[in-house]
Design a protein around this motif. Structure first.
Motif, mmCIF file in Angstrom:
data_model
loop_
_atom_site.group_PDB
_atom_site.id
_atom_site.type_symbol
_atom_site.label_atom_id
_atom_site.label_comp_id
_atom_site.label_asym_id
_atom_site.label_seq_id
_atom_site.Cartn_x
_atom_site.Cartn_y
_atom_site.Cartn_z
ATOM 1 N N ASP A 1 43.558 -8.773 181.036
ATOM 2 C CA ASP A 1 44.126 -7.632 180.310
ATOM 3 C C ASP A 1 43.323 -7.329 179.046
ATOM 4 O OD1 ASP A 1 46.098 -7.462 182.249
ATOM 5 O OD2 ASP A 1 47.673 -8.330 180.987
ATOM 6 N N LEU A 2 42.959 -8.375 178.306
ATOM 7 C CA LEU A 2 42.181 -8.181 177.078
ATOM 8 C C LEU A 2 40.826 -7.562 177.375
ATOM 9 C CD1 LEU A 2 42.958 -11.491 175.185
ATOM 10 C CD2 LEU A 2 43.647 -9.189 174.485
ATOM 11 N N HIS A 3 40.177 -8.028 178.420
ATOM 12 C CA HIS A 3 38.850 -7.504 178.741
ATOM 13 C C HIS A 3 38.918 -6.069 179.256
ATOM 14 C CE1 HIS A 3 36.118 -10.757 177.717
ATOM 15 N NE2 HIS A 3 37.165 -11.535 177.950
ATOM 16 N N LEU B 1 41.156 -3.884 178.115
ATOM 17 C CA LEU B 1 41.326 -3.137 176.864
ATOM 18 C C LEU B 1 40.024 -3.096 176.064
ATOM 19 C CD1 LEU B 1 44.867 -4.432 175.870
ATOM 20 C CD2 LEU B 1 44.278 -2.101 176.582
ATOM 21 N N ALA B 2 39.214 -4.135 176.173
ATOM 22 C CA ALA B 2 37.914 -4.156 175.486
ATOM 23 C C ALA B 2 36.969 -3.123 176.097
ATOM 24 C CB ALA B 2 37.305 -5.549 175.551
ATOM 25 N N GLU B 3 37.048 -2.919 177.414
ATOM 26 C CA GLU B 3 36.207 -1.906 178.063
ATOM 27 C C GLU B 3 36.507 -0.512 177.526
ATOM 28 O OE1 GLU B 3 36.281 -2.013 182.344
ATOM 29 O OE2 GLU B 3 36.081 -4.202 182.360
ATOM 30 N N TYR B 4 37.744 -0.287 177.106
ATOM 31 C CA TYR B 4 38.133 1.004 176.537
ATOM 32 C C TYR B 4 37.945 1.056 175.021
ATOM 33 C CZ TYR B 4 40.063 2.279 181.039
ATOM 34 O OH TYR B 4 40.208 2.584 182.375
ATOM 35 N N GLY B 5 37.411 -0.025 174.440
ATOM 36 C CA GLY B 5 37.134 -0.049 173.013
ATOM 37 C C GLY B 5 38.363 -0.253 172.136
ATOM 38 N N ILE B 6 39.444 -0.750 172.727
ATOM 39 C CA ILE B 6 40.680 -0.956 171.973
ATOM 40 C C ILE B 6 40.715 -2.359 171.370
ATOM 41 C CG2 ILE B 6 43.204 -1.071 172.146
ATOM 42 C CD1 ILE B 6 42.912 1.005 174.472
ATOM 43 N N ILE B 7 40.403 -3.340 172.180
ATOM 44 C CA ILE B 7 40.354 -4.737 171.736
ATOM 45 C C ILE B 7 38.900 -5.096 171.463
ATOM 46 C CG2 ILE B 7 40.592 -7.137 172.533
ATOM 47 C CD1 ILE B 7 43.302 -6.085 171.979
ATOM 48 N N HIS B 8 38.689 -5.871 170.410
ATOM 49 C CA HIS B 8 37.371 -6.418 170.082
ATOM 50 C C HIS B 8 37.520 -7.929 169.989
ATOM 51 C CE1 HIS B 8 35.455 -2.511 168.997
ATOM 52 N NE2 HIS B 8 36.732 -2.181 168.951
ATOM 53 N N PHE B 9 36.408 -8.638 170.051
ATOM 54 C CA PHE B 9 36.442 -10.095 169.988
ATOM 55 C C PHE B 9 35.534 -10.599 168.886
ATOM 56 C CE2 PHE B 9 37.448 -9.131 174.419
ATOM 57 C CZ PHE B 9 38.602 -9.884 174.594
ATOM 58 N N GLU B 10 36.016 -11.612 168.194
ATOM 59 C CA GLU B 10 35.205 -12.333 167.211
ATOM 60 C C GLU B 10 34.916 -13.698 167.822
ATOM 61 O OE1 GLU B 10 36.000 -14.607 163.038
ATOM 62 O OE2 GLU B 10 36.913 -12.626 163.282
ATOM 63 N N GLU B 11 33.644 -14.030 167.933
ATOM 64 C CA GLU B 11 33.253 -15.325 168.488
ATOM 65 C C GLU B 11 33.446 -16.392 167.417
ATOM 66 O OE1 GLU B 11 32.093 -15.770 171.671
ATOM 67 O OE2 GLU B 11 32.220 -13.628 172.120
ATOM 68 N N TYR C 1 41.036 -9.027 168.484
ATOM 69 C CA TYR C 1 41.619 -8.290 167.367
ATOM 70 C C TYR C 1 41.490 -6.797 167.644
ATOM 71 C CZ TYR C 1 36.895 -7.347 165.640
ATOM 72 O OH TYR C 1 35.596 -6.922 165.532
ATOM 73 N N VAL C 2 42.299 -6.028 166.941
ATOM 74 C CA VAL C 2 42.266 -4.569 167.039
ATOM 75 C C VAL C 2 41.853 -4.054 165.661
ATOM 76 C CG1 VAL C 2 43.615 -2.487 167.492
ATOM 77 C CG2 VAL C 2 44.105 -4.577 168.768
ATOM 78 N N PRO C 3 40.703 -3.380 165.563
ATOM 79 C CA PRO C 3 40.205 -2.939 164.256
ATOM 80 C C PRO C 3 40.810 -1.616 163.781
ATOM 81 C CG PRO C 3 38.607 -2.408 165.924
ATOM 82 C CD PRO C 3 39.737 -3.143 166.624
ATOM 83 N N TYR C 4 41.952 -1.248 164.321
ATOM 84 C CA TYR C 4 42.601 0.016 163.978
ATOM 85 C C TYR C 4 44.028 -0.246 163.522
ATOM 86 C CZ TYR C 4 38.998 1.021 167.461
ATOM 87 O OH TYR C 4 37.832 1.034 168.169
ATOM 88 N N SER C 5 44.542 0.614 162.652
ATOM 89 C CA SER C 5 45.943 0.486 162.244
ATOM 90 C C SER C 5 46.867 1.190 163.223
ATOM 91 C CB SER C 5 46.147 1.048 160.835
ATOM 92 O OG SER C 5 45.768 2.412 160.799
#
Length: 80
Positions: A32-34, A36-46, A54-58
C-alpha cells in the motif's frame, strides 16, 4: 485512508512499526505504501535498513472515479 492518516499524524519509524500500529500484515502495508509512493503521496526516509514513510504535505487531495463498463455487473443475467 486509515494508513495515510496514521502516517500524516505520527510518522512511523518503519514500515513494520506502521503495520503493527494498524494491526495489519507488514507485506500488505508495504504494498500500500509503495502504491501511494508511485503517486507521489508517500515518501520514504532511509534510516539504515529501515524505511520511514512520511507525507510531506499538510493536506492531501485524492480524487477517485470508478464504475463498471456498460453491461458488466448487471443483474439481468438469468440463473439456471
Amino acid at each position: 485512508m486509515e494508513l495515510l492518516e496514521k502516517v500524516m499524524q505520527h510518522p512511523p519509524e518503519s514500515i513494520r512499526a506502521l503495520a503493527d500500529r494498524l494491526d495489519r500484515d507488514v507485506h500488505d502495508v508495504h504494498n500500500d505504501l509503495h502504491l501511494l509512493a508511485e503517486y507521489g503521496i508517500i515518501h520514504f526516509e532511509e534510516d539504515g535498513r529501515a524505511k520511514k514513510p512520511y507525507v510531506p504535505y499538510s493536506t492531501v487531495w485524492i480524487e477517485v472515479e470508478f464504475g463498471l463498463r456498460r453491461g458488466e455487473g448487471s443483474e439481468s443475467a438469468t440463473s439456471a
